[in-house]
Each structure stands twice: as structure tokens, then as C-alpha cells.
Design an enzyme around this catalytic site. Sequence first.
Site, PDB file in Angstrom:
ATOM      1  N   ASP A 157      40.403  40.367  37.184  1.00 41.49           N
ATOM      2  CA  ASP A 157      39.599  40.575  35.937  1.00 41.49           C
ATOM      3  C   ASP A 157      40.024  41.987  35.398  1.00 41.49           C
ATOM      4  O   ASP A 157      39.785  42.953  35.815  1.00 41.49           O
ATOM      5  CB  ASP A 157      38.027  40.687  36.178  1.00 41.49           C
ATOM      6  N   LYS A 202      38.201  43.631  25.765  1.00 37.97           N
ATOM      7  CA  LYS A 202      38.017  45.405  25.427  1.00 37.97           C
ATOM      8  C   LYS A 202      39.599  45.831  24.651  1.00 37.97           C
ATOM      9  O   LYS A 202      39.559  45.292  23.420  1.00 37.97           O
ATOM     10  CB  LYS A 202      37.961  46.295  26.473  1.00 37.97           C
ATOM     11  N   TYR A 207      31.413  44.190  38.165  1.00 35.43           N
ATOM     12  CA  TYR A 207      30.708  43.368  37.029  1.00 35.43           C
ATOM     13  C   TYR A 207      31.879  42.575  36.258  1.00 35.43           C
ATOM     14  O   TYR A 207      32.932  42.991  35.812  1.00 35.43           O
ATOM     15  CB  TYR A 207      30.124  44.386  36.079  1.00 35.43           C
TER      16      TYR A 207
HETATM   17  N1  PLP Z   1      34.753  42.070  33.144  1.00 35.15           N
HETATM   18  C1  PLP Z   1      34.800  43.428  33.180  1.00 35.15           C
HETATM   19  C2  PLP Z   1      35.598  44.229  34.330  1.00 35.15           C
HETATM   20  C3  PLP Z   1      34.027  44.225  32.417  1.00 35.15           C
HETATM   21  O1  PLP Z   1      33.928  45.737  32.341  1.00 35.15           O
HETATM   22  C4  PLP Z   1      33.272  43.562  31.220  1.00 35.15           C
HETATM   23  C5  PLP Z   1      32.494  44.401  30.374  1.00 35.15           C
HETATM   24  O2  PLP Z   1      32.060  45.616  30.472  1.00 35.15           O
HETATM   25  C6  PLP Z   1      33.370  42.347  31.139  1.00 35.15           C
HETATM   26  C7  PLP Z   1      33.806  41.555  32.292  1.00 35.15           C
HETATM   27  C8  PLP Z   1      32.462  41.429  30.072  1.00 35.15           C
HETATM   28  O3  PLP Z   1      32.917  41.690  28.759  1.00 35.15           O
HETATM   29  P1  PLP Z   1      32.209  41.594  27.567  1.00 35.15           P
HETATM   30  O4  PLP Z   1      31.170  42.885  27.650  1.00 35.15           O
HETATM   31  O5  PLP Z   1      33.068  41.748  26.610  1.00 35.15           O
HETATM   32  O6  PLP Z   1      31.443  40.333  27.700  1.00 35.15           O
END
Ligand code: PLP
Length: 427
Positions: free
Chosen positions: A239, A267, A144
Amino acid sequence: MKTELSQKLFEKANDLFPGGVNSPVRAFKGVGGTPRFIARAKGSHIVDVDGNDYVDYVLSWGPMIVGHCHPEVMRAVQDAMKEGSSFGAPSPREILLAELVRERMPWVEKMRFVSSGTEATTSAIRVARGFTGRDDIVKFDGCYHGAGDPLLVKAGSGVETLGLPDSPGVPADVARHTLTAPYNDLPALEKVFEAKGASIAAVILEPVVGNMGVLVPRPGFLQGVHDLCKKHGALFIVDEVMTGFRLSSGGACGLYGLRPDLVTFGKVIGAGLPVGAFGGRRDVMDRVAPAGPIYQAGTLSGNPMAMAAGHAALKLMTEAAYRKLETLSAALADGLSAAAAEAKVPVQVNRVGSMLTVFFSHKPVFDAATARACNTRRFGAFFHAMLEHGAYLPPSQFEAAFLSTAHTDDDVARTVAAARVAFAEAA
Ligand code: PLP
């Protein structure tokens, strides 16, 4: 356990928000029951509106690595707020946080701050496409990367929890440019490159997957992905929204010795305030507007309070802090494994650093298919028994639990004691 006030608020919320929530997994759809409305939090504990106190392993889905309401983070945010909450102009706190990021992760030669992980990943994809002049991207089944159109294809997290293969509303014309492969399967990725190599702008991955529950990369997998990217002229995007500054001071890239072209953050870098970032190779980032033609912008980007929160939290994350997290997390994982074995419940406890998941499975869980095969009904029973006994785990089999430096040996002991009862009930 009293939940009347949470139930009342959930009824009201259902009339105001889709499914009663402002982000899907909060609705407890994966485990059933009423989500707890949280009144306040401190350190490693959260307290709901009915007064129930839990050891918190959700930690706002990862950001609260130094625990809730850490005095130094609060002071930094208050100091910043007194000077003005947003300027829409450059301000010194952006430099402080960026310098700290680059000091710990020298491969982030230049970066840009945004306000969420989703903005970070969708921006990084645009930059990769603009830089290479190619349209296709590759992601892995179950990873995700936020709720942006190009990445909502075979996504994990809430999409998996709700059993939605992909999302209506993402145009087929957009989704067809997102190619997928199973995580931990280099030969499958090789085939994708053989078929479409010349049109692939980038491969994006979660270096340690958290959004399918924790999946651990096999030795050589991550570097293998990078090598394939290099061979075919595609960018390698790591990511680190979940893993960045969590798995080590250099994130997952530091832990596994990766030198990616682009990295994304969220985060932990905002310590509970809305921050994200993307960055990496100088020649790539210099194509971003106004240095180059690839457009990206944000009204609140580099927000001074958010910069102050991130800076204060990262300063607290010393090598000793990471060692403490490792020791506590190992003790929790060992305690959970032993409790499951005692109750004769077959589980796999997957863990890297302070991210872990208890999968209800006889067999190793290493990709989306093996995660999907787990017993989610048993997970639901376990989750509710843990909640009753004061441990707040993520309400889905397909999410990671997190620890913070505020967690204590006592928290871990209390959680393992709860797990002994919970596994017996889930057996
Ligand atoms: N990338 C990863 C690996 C994530 O775990 C998340 C959110 O859980 C995101 C991107 C998206 O981040 P946000 O919820 O701050 O938009």
C-alpha cells in the site's frame, strides 16, 4: 493567538457534521482544542480564518508534495477544466499519467485509476481474492489502509487516535477474514501462514508505516513478507497510498528494492485532487473487468482534472527534488532531536525521507505496541505549543508529518526554534 472565527465555525460545523468534521482526525480529538478552519494555502504555508499563518506539515495528509497552489499544477488543472471536467469515457490524460507511473515503477505493468486511497485498497483486496480464489487476508496491527470494511481491523490513524479497537458496522463475518500480525515481526507472520496459509489471498502492508506515526521497517522485513507470500501462493500488496512518489520516484518499492504483485496509490498521485490507483502484475490485472470477471468501476475514475494535477506534480518530482526533500527533512529531524535533548525531553524521531514523527518515548518505537506506549499527553502539549508558534503538525501522535519541495531552510529553522520552546513547555 486569535481563534474566534475557527471556534464559531466549529460550533456551526458540529451541528452539520458528526464531530464537526468530514474526516475524524481533523477534529483534534487526539490533542484537544478547536480545529483551525483553513482559509487558504500557498507553498509550504497555510492560513486559518482568523489570519494565523502556519508552516504546514500536514500537507492535506500527504498529497501536496510540491506545496500548495504550485503554478504548474494549477495551470494543468485549469487547462483540463476548460476542456470539460468529466466525460465518463476514456480520455488522453489517463494515458499520460499511467505512462509516467509505469516509467517510474515498471512493476506496475497495468493499472486502474480510482478516486481515493480507500477505493484503491479495497479494490486491490477484491482482485487478490478473485485471482487466488481465497478469502482471507493479512494486515498488520496499526497499519491503516482506508475506511473499507475488510481493512478496518486493528487499523491505525483516526481509529487509533479515537481509541476504537475496530469499527461497529463492519460485519463480524467480514472481519473474521482479516487476520493480523504485529508489524516488523516475521516469526508472527510465519505462524499466521502456518495456521491458515492455504486460505490467505494476500498480505497488505504500509511499507513504511505512517498511520501509527512513522514506523521504519527492519532490514529484511519487507522482503521476508514477500517471500512468505510467495511460499504460500498469496499475493503481496504494497500500500503506497502514503509512500508512493513520496519516498522516491519509485516509492517505497523503489527505495527498498521490492517487486510486489499489486500496489495501491493515492495522495501524491493526485496532487490534492481526488485520485487513487491500483496496479501491478499484468496477469493479475487482466482478471479485472472487462478484461476479466473481477468487477471494479467508478463514475469519476480517471477524471481529467485529477489526471492533469497528478501528471504535473509528478513531472516536478525530479531526482533533484527528492534530494532537496531529503536534505530538508534530515535537517528538521536533527533539529527536533537536538531541541528535545536540550530540554531533556525523551523522544524518538522516526523518519524515512520526508515522513517523520516525534514520539514521546524513552524506547525505540517500531510497532503498534511501542507506539501505543508513548506519552500522548505530552504529545498534545507539544502539538499545541508548536501551533501557537506557527507550526501546523498532524494533531495526533499516530500520524506522520510531511515536508514538500516548497518548504525552505527558513521554514525548518522557524520550526526548530518553535520546538525549543515547545519541548521546554512539554517537559
Ligand atoms: N492507505 C494508506 C496507507 C493511507 O495512508 C490512507 C489514507 O490516509 C489510505 C490508504 C486511504 O486513502 P483515502 O483517505 O484517500 O481513502
